[in-house]
Motif scaffolding. Structure first.
Motif, PDB file in Angstrom:
ATOM      1  N   LYS A   6     -30.057 -63.267 -80.913  1.00 30.94           N
ATOM      2  CA  LYS A   6     -29.130 -62.538 -80.023  1.00 30.94           C
ATOM      3  C   LYS A   6     -29.262 -61.044 -80.300  1.00 30.94           C
ATOM      4  O   LYS A   6     -29.125 -60.609 -81.434  1.00 30.94           O
ATOM      5  N   ASP A  40     -26.846 -66.187 -81.228  1.00 28.56           N
ATOM      6  CA  ASP A  40     -25.425 -65.974 -81.483  1.00 28.56           C
ATOM      7  C   ASP A  40     -24.803 -67.190 -82.178  1.00 28.56           C
ATOM      8  O   ASP A  40     -23.679 -67.585 -81.881  1.00 28.56           O
ATOM      9  N   ASP A  43     -31.679 -65.286 -86.011  1.00 28.35           N
ATOM     10  CA  ASP A  43     -30.819 -65.414 -84.832  1.00 28.35           C
ATOM     11  C   ASP A  43     -31.227 -64.306 -83.869  1.00 28.35           C
ATOM     12  O   ASP A  43     -31.218 -63.130 -84.210  1.00 28.35           O
TER      13      ASP A  43
END
Lengths: 186, 610
Positions: free
Chosen positions: B423, B404, B421
């Motif tokens: 997330k 995130d 990333d």
């Protein structure tokens, strides 16, 4: 008012009675409130165990029917369950023990704890009875008190047994208060 | 009734004692400035009573101390109030001791013939501080543990006997059961016993010499009862009300996460009234700490003890007053500096937040159906994916990946993002982004990695970009089908709802129409010699464990792997650690079903002293 034994005491002076009374009353009331706060706070925590119910729990699988001798001789089994000890929760640990025996096509379960003072009873195969080594009580196979001079106020505590799936012996394990004539769960 | 009192009086002489107590002369009449001693006696009695009540439920041991305090705080009837009463009264006592000392010095009550009483008071002051120091460790939480470690390390620099002294205090060469049993014996037995003896002597001497009147006397002498008693009672009530205010305001005393010697704790600070010493130590470079920790405090104590002698000199009283004010100002300044330095330190603020997060989380875990294991509550956090996942990620993954946009813990690593990333990894949204021509080569996905120039990016940017409406609709189904392989907790409701679409989507992944299986394997479909990661079970626990363990495995990137290490075979992380990161990335951790906290129990709270 002042005593001769009290060198620092002031000479008696006639106080303003009404003012003095109010001061005394206020001092006593405030003092009382101050005095009870901490003990009451402590007392609540001290009395906490009284509001906790014993975990009577459900039935626990104790043994397989095949493990019980056909001739009705008792066998001792540990009862494994989740033990809750204040903040600790330990799954699958011994929380007590029972004697299981076949009675016809049923199973009888007796708590191993002597109802007199809480010792564990032994099964003596030679005499075919249960014997408590602490105060020499003896109990028949069905748990009844055998010896009229026994100090035990009642027979061994029998427990509710269920046979599930044909061979699984499930026992609703409970402990009862020692030293009473009646069977009272703890 | 009278007969009974007379009978008892003949045998005990209590009437005379009560009379002497109540009709002690107060020269110049009752005054507010005389209340401090009584407020201290009141606080001490509260501490004894609440301390005994806490003792009933406290268990001094490294697997039981935190746990028993947790139980008092969160499970027992009004336990949070009792703990709060003990905790905040201890703080009040420290403040009142300073007021009492100020009153004694200002009124010159330390002068002859009251020297010995003054010294006994100084000893009492030190003993009460010793109670604070020993009590701080007993909850065995991170804050108390690390702060006390600093204190006992300072003990080790005492000349000649330092190392032995430290060993005796700690109960061995390292912190453990015996540290707690020793601190508890000191805190609940030895020190209170000595304090009681000194209080008896203090009050005896006070009675012997009488009160030191503040001149000029405004009124005629009067008896202690009732006017001074009333003033004392009102002062004690005020103290109690302040304490109760703090208990309610902060819902009892703070309880941090359980002590863990293997877990860094940068938020460790001593109790606020020791902060000046903590700050003072900062000014002494390595090797000279003894000046800040022992020599200067001892010299200041020496001056304090010498006050009765200094006071005989013509300007002595003024010197003593000046010294007292200067010392208080110095302590105040150092405390202020310590607080402002902490408040301006991003690391400290982050550490405090992290400490608060752990403290709140461990309560949630302790109240889970599994409860606290006998190995202690410290294992709850050690085995918790939500707690350990971000820490492991920040340390091992965040030099390339992000979560995130940050390192998992909310900070920015010094290296730029150079891998995806993670997330929401393998979720529908995440896969949709990967298959989006506009995003696949962004830094969020493959933009920073070797794959940027690989076949996948090329496929997305050239082939998928050309998809017509029907193909795009199929792609949506494919995404839902592929994401279902992960079996993510957060998507379980959606996955159950979309079972039909998922079946279609899975077929599409396997179909030649979508070209996935040209490079990937997917269940039975796909090439024998895949050049891209196997999509069977993509994002599932098993898949992710194996991937993190060894991304260069033939099942995944093989020799096309970019920079990602083989965390398993290279022993960078243990299997358990890989499991924790995996569970965290997949959003698998214990969450209570409903609010488990009954009304009486305080919610997670902000530290009172930070």
């Amino acid at each position: 008012m002042a005593s001769h034994d009290c060198p620092h005491c002031p000479p008696p002076t006639p106080p303003d009675d009404r003012r003095s009374f109010l001061a005394k009353a206020a001092a006593i009331i405030i003092g009382g409130a101050l005095a009870i706060t901490a003990p009451v706070a402590g007392l609540f925590v001290f009395l906490d165990p009284l509001r906790r119910k014993s975990d009577s729990g459900g039935a626990v699988l104790v043994a397989s029917l095949n493990a019980l001798p056909e001739n009705g001789e008792p066998r001792k089994f540990s009862v494994l369950a989740t033990r809750v000890d204040a903040w600790n929760r330990s799954p699958n640990v011994p929380i007590g023990a029972v004697y299981l025996q076949r009675v016809g096509d049923k199973v009888r379960a007796l708590n191993v704890v002597c109802p007199h003072a809480g010792c564990f009873v032994d099964y003596r195969s030679a005499k075919n009875h249960f014997f408590c080594p602490c105060h020499n009580s003896s109990f028949a196979l069905d748990g009844q008190v055998q010896d009229p001079k026994s100090p035990s106020p009642r027979g061994l505590d029998d427990l509710v047994v269920e046979i599930r799936n044909g061979t699984e012996v499930w026992v609703k394990f409970q402990n009862f208060r020692a030293g009473t004539h009646d069977k009272i769960p703890v | 009734m009278k007969a009974f009192f007379d009978w008892a009086d003949q045998r005990t002489g209590y009437k005379k004692l009560v009379h002497e107590t109540l009709y002690e002369n107060v020269p110049g009449g009752a005054r507010w400035r005389y209340v401090w001693g009584s407020t201290l006696a009141f606080c001490f009695s509260i501490q004894v009573i609440t301390g005994l009540a806490l003792w009933v439920a406290y268990s001094a041991g490294s697997q039981t101390a935190w746990e028993s305090v947790y139980y008092i705080q969160h499970e027992m009837w009004g336990g949070w109030f009792l703990r709060g009463l003990h905790h905040y009264t201890a703080q009040a006592m420290t403040v009142l001791l300073v007021f009492h000392l100020m009153q004694v010095v200002i009124d010159g009550a330390y002068k002859a013939p009251r020297e010995i009483n003054f010294w006994s008071g100084v000893v009492l002051l030190l003993l009460v501080l010793a109670l604070s120091l020993t009590g701080y460790l007993l909850p065995w939480d991170q804050k108390g543990f690390w702060a006390t470690k600093v204190a006992t390390s300072i003990a080790a620099i005492t000349p000649f006997i330092g190392p032995e002294l430290q060993k005796l205090v700690v109960g061995g060469s390292d912190y453990g059961h015996h540290t707690l049993t020793r601190f508890f014996a000191l805190h609940a037995g030895v020190i209170p016993g000595v304090i009681i003896a000194f209080i008896v002597a203090h009050i005896y001497l006070f009675r012997r010499h009488g009160l030191t009147p503040k001149e000029p006397r405004r009124r005629p002498d009067a008896a202690f009862w009732p006017d001074q008693v009333l003033r004392d009672a009102v002062a004690c009530l005020a103290v109690l009300l302040v304490v109760v205010f703090f208990i309610i305001r902060y819902r009892g005393a703070e309880l941090g996460a359980p002590a863990d010697a293997s877990e860094q704790f940068s938020a460790a600070r001593p109790e606020w009234y020791f902060l000046f010493l903590f700050q003072l130590l900062k000014y002494f470079p390595g090797g000279t700490e003894i000046w800040g920790a022992i020599v200067i405090p001892a010299l200041l104590m020496g001056v304090l003890i010498a006050m009765p002698f200094v006071g005989k000199w013509k300007l002595g009283h003024r010197f003593n007053l000046g010294f007292l004010w200067a010392m208080l100002a110095g302590v105040g300044l150092l405390t202020y500096l310590a607080r402002t330095e902490d408040a301006a330190s991003p690391e400290f603020i982050l550490a405090v937040h992290s400490a608060e997060r752990d403290a709140a989380r461990v309560i949630v875990l302790a109240q889970s159906p599994d409860g606290i294991p006998t190995a202690g509550a410290v294992t709850l956090l050690r085995n918790d994916a939500l707690t350990q996942g971000p820490k492991l990620f920040a340390k091992n993954c965040a030099s390339c990946h992000r979560y995130d946009g940050h390192d998992g813990l909310g900070s920015q690593p010094k290296d730029k993002i150079s891998a995806s990333d993670l997330k929401g990894f393998a979720s529908r949204e995440w896969i949709a982004g990967l298959l989006d021509p506009a995003r696949v080569d962004s830094l969020h996905y493959f933009g920073g990695a070797k794959q940027k120039t690989g076949k996948m990016v090329k496929f997305v940017k050239e082939d998928i970009a050309e998809f017509d409406a029907a193909q795009k609709a199929q792609l949506q189904k494919l995404i839902i089908g592929l994401s279902a392989e992960a079996g993510l907790k957060a998507q379980s409701a959606a996955d159950t709802r979309d079972a039909v679409v998922i079946a279609e989507g899975r077929k599409l992944v396997s179909s030649t129409a979508m070209n996935c299986t040209d490079c990937h394997k997917f269940h039975a479909a796909g090439t024998e010699d895949p050049s891209a990661p196997d999509l069977t079970g993509y994002g599932s626990r098993e898949w992710l464990l194996a991937f993190i363990s060894d991304p260069s495995h033939a099942r995944f990137y093989g020799e096309r792997n970019d920079r990602m290490p083989a965390y398993g075979p290279d022993k960078i992380l243990t299997a358990a650690e890989i499991g924790l990161v995996t569970d965290w990335l997949r959003g698998e951790w214990y969450e209570p079903k409903a609010d488990p906290l009954p009304n009486l129990i305080p919610p997670p709270r902000r530290a009172s002293s930070n």
